[in-house]
Design a protein around this motif. Structure first.
Motif, PDB file in Angstrom:
ATOM      1  N   TRP A  68      16.118   1.205   0.928  1.00 52.03           N
ATOM      2  CA  TRP A  68      17.451   1.105   0.538  1.00 52.03           C
ATOM      3  C   TRP A  68      18.606   1.377   0.082  1.00 52.03           C
ATOM      4  CZ3 TRP A  68      19.035  -4.414   0.569  1.00 52.03           C
ATOM      5  CH2 TRP A  68      18.182  -5.182   0.894  1.00 52.03           C
ATOM      6  N   PHE A  69      19.608   1.485   0.963  1.00 50.86           N
ATOM      7  CA  PHE A  69      20.847   2.799   0.681  1.00 50.86           C
ATOM      8  C   PHE A  69      22.388   2.355   0.005  1.00 50.86           C
ATOM      9  CE2 PHE A  69      18.832   6.464   3.203  1.00 50.86           C
ATOM     10  CZ  PHE A  69      18.509   5.489   3.576  1.00 50.86           C
TER      11      PHE A  69
ATOM     12  N   ALA B 147      16.425   3.837  -2.586  1.00 60.74           N
ATOM     13  CA  ALA B 147      15.026   3.693  -3.115  1.00 60.74           C
ATOM     14  C   ALA B 147      14.151   3.487  -1.778  1.00 60.74           C
ATOM     15  CB  ALA B 147      15.121   2.050  -4.133  1.00 60.74           C
ATOM     16  N   VAL B 148      12.499   3.475  -2.064  1.00 58.81           N
ATOM     17  CA  VAL B 148      11.829   3.882  -0.594  1.00 58.81           C
ATOM     18  C   VAL B 148      10.596   2.895  -0.611  1.00 58.81           C
ATOM     19  CG1 VAL B 148      11.933   5.534  -0.735  1.00 58.81           C
ATOM     20  CG2 VAL B 148      11.395   4.599   1.794  1.00 58.81           C
ATOM     21  N   ILE B 149      10.614   2.047  -0.120  1.00 59.66           N
ATOM     22  CA  ILE B 149       8.626   2.253   0.074  1.00 59.66           C
ATOM     23  C   ILE B 149       8.121   2.270   1.266  1.00 59.66           C
ATOM     24  CG2 ILE B 149       9.216  -0.276   0.296  1.00 59.66           C
ATOM     25  CD1 ILE B 149       7.183  -0.929  -1.625  1.00 59.66           C
TER      26      ILE B 149
ATOM     27  N   ASP C  71       2.837   2.294   3.297  1.00 61.10           N
ATOM     28  CA  ASP C  71       1.585   3.128   1.800  1.00 61.10           C
ATOM     29  C   ASP C  71       1.718   1.897   0.767  1.00 61.10           C
ATOM     30  OD1 ASP C  71      -0.171   5.517   3.027  1.00 61.10           O
ATOM     31  OD2 ASP C  71      -1.307   3.745   3.687  1.00 61.10           O
ATOM     32  N   GLY C  72       2.724   1.582  -0.100  1.00 56.20           N
ATOM     33  CA  GLY C  72       3.236   1.633  -0.704  1.00 56.20           C
ATOM     34  C   GLY C  72       3.830   1.738  -1.769  1.00 56.20           C
ATOM     35  N   ARG C  73       3.828   3.392  -1.552  1.00 54.58           N
ATOM     36  CA  ARG C  73       4.008   4.546  -2.165  1.00 54.58           C
ATOM     37  C   ARG C  73       5.638   4.309  -2.592  1.00 54.58           C
ATOM     38  NH1 ARG C  73       0.119   8.347   0.291  1.00 54.58           N
ATOM     39  NH2 ARG C  73       1.662   8.386   1.629  1.00 54.58           N
ATOM     40  N   LYS C  74       6.314   4.081  -4.112  1.00 58.71           N
ATOM     41  CA  LYS C  74       7.913   3.884  -3.665  1.00 58.71           C
ATOM     42  C   LYS C  74       8.379   5.286  -4.700  1.00 58.71           C
ATOM     43  CE  LYS C  74       6.480  -0.249  -5.409  1.00 58.71           C
ATOM     44  NZ  LYS C  74       6.367  -1.701  -6.277  1.00 58.71           N
TER      45      LYS C  74
ATOM     46  N   SER D 138      10.443  -3.664  -3.669  1.00 60.44           N
ATOM     47  CA  SER D 138       8.581  -4.106  -3.211  1.00 60.44           C
ATOM     48  C   SER D 138       8.662  -4.441  -1.913  1.00 60.44           C
ATOM     49  CB  SER D 138       9.020  -5.290  -4.266  1.00 60.44           C
ATOM     50  OG  SER D 138       9.257  -5.793  -4.467  1.00 60.44           O
ATOM     51  N   LYS D 139       7.593  -5.049  -1.265  1.00 58.57           N
ATOM     52  CA  LYS D 139       7.732  -6.079  -0.087  1.00 58.57           C
ATOM     53  C   LYS D 139       6.257  -6.188   0.076  1.00 58.57           C
ATOM     54  CE  LYS D 139       6.017  -1.225   2.793  1.00 58.57           C
ATOM     55  NZ  LYS D 139       5.212  -1.393   3.598  1.00 58.57           N
ATOM     56  N   ASP D 140       6.900  -7.326   0.908  1.00 54.81           N
ATOM     57  CA  ASP D 140       5.674  -8.391   1.150  1.00 54.81           C
ATOM     58  C   ASP D 140       5.760  -8.247   2.796  1.00 54.81           C
ATOM     59  OD1 ASP D 140       3.729 -10.800   1.782  1.00 54.81           O
ATOM     60  OD2 ASP D 140       5.049 -11.866   0.448  1.00 54.81           O
TER      61      ASP D 140
END
Length: 121
Positions: A36-37, A49-51, A54-57, A70-72
């Motif tokens: 997200w920017f 923020a970035v995910i 591998d799900g690392r934030k 988060s993401k699905d």
């Protein structure tokens, strides 16, 4: 054709919350990096923020402790939960996606059209 479509923006008072969603369609990969920017008038675009795949934030210092990404993967949807919003969070928010883990750099290949977030004091 890959598309990223954001939703969930709006106007809130300081201290309020919003949740942004980003649906990434047409992507041939089951996992991907989403960021997200935001860009306020007269200011440069800023990574929020970035995910990664591998799900690392990772978060910008300005939103740590207040925003959660988060993401699905099954729904090809990423979310940005924004709590304790401040007037300085007012901006157009964009989601971006790519198969490469780019962190908060802006060289993503796929971008949404943006959703406006306005926080009043």
């Amino acid at each position: 054709q890959v598309q990223a479509v954001e939703s969930g923006g709006g106007s809130v008072q300081a201290g309020g919350s919003l949740r942004l969603s980003c649906v990434v369609s047409g992507y041939p990969y089951s996992t991907y990096c989403v960021a997200w920017f935001r860009q306020a008038p007269g200011r440069e675009r800023e990574g929020v923020a970035v995910i990664d795949s591998d799900g690392r934030k990772t978060y910008a210092d300005s939103v740590k402790g207040r925003f959660t990404i988060s993401k699905d993967n099954a729904k090809h949807t990423a979310y940005l939960q924004m709590n304790s919003l401040k007037p300085e969070d007012t901006a157009m928010y964009y989601c971006a996606a790519d198969v490469i883990d780019l962190g908060l750099a802006s060289q993503y290949n796929y971008w949404g059209q943006g959703t406006q977030v306005t926080v009043s004091s």
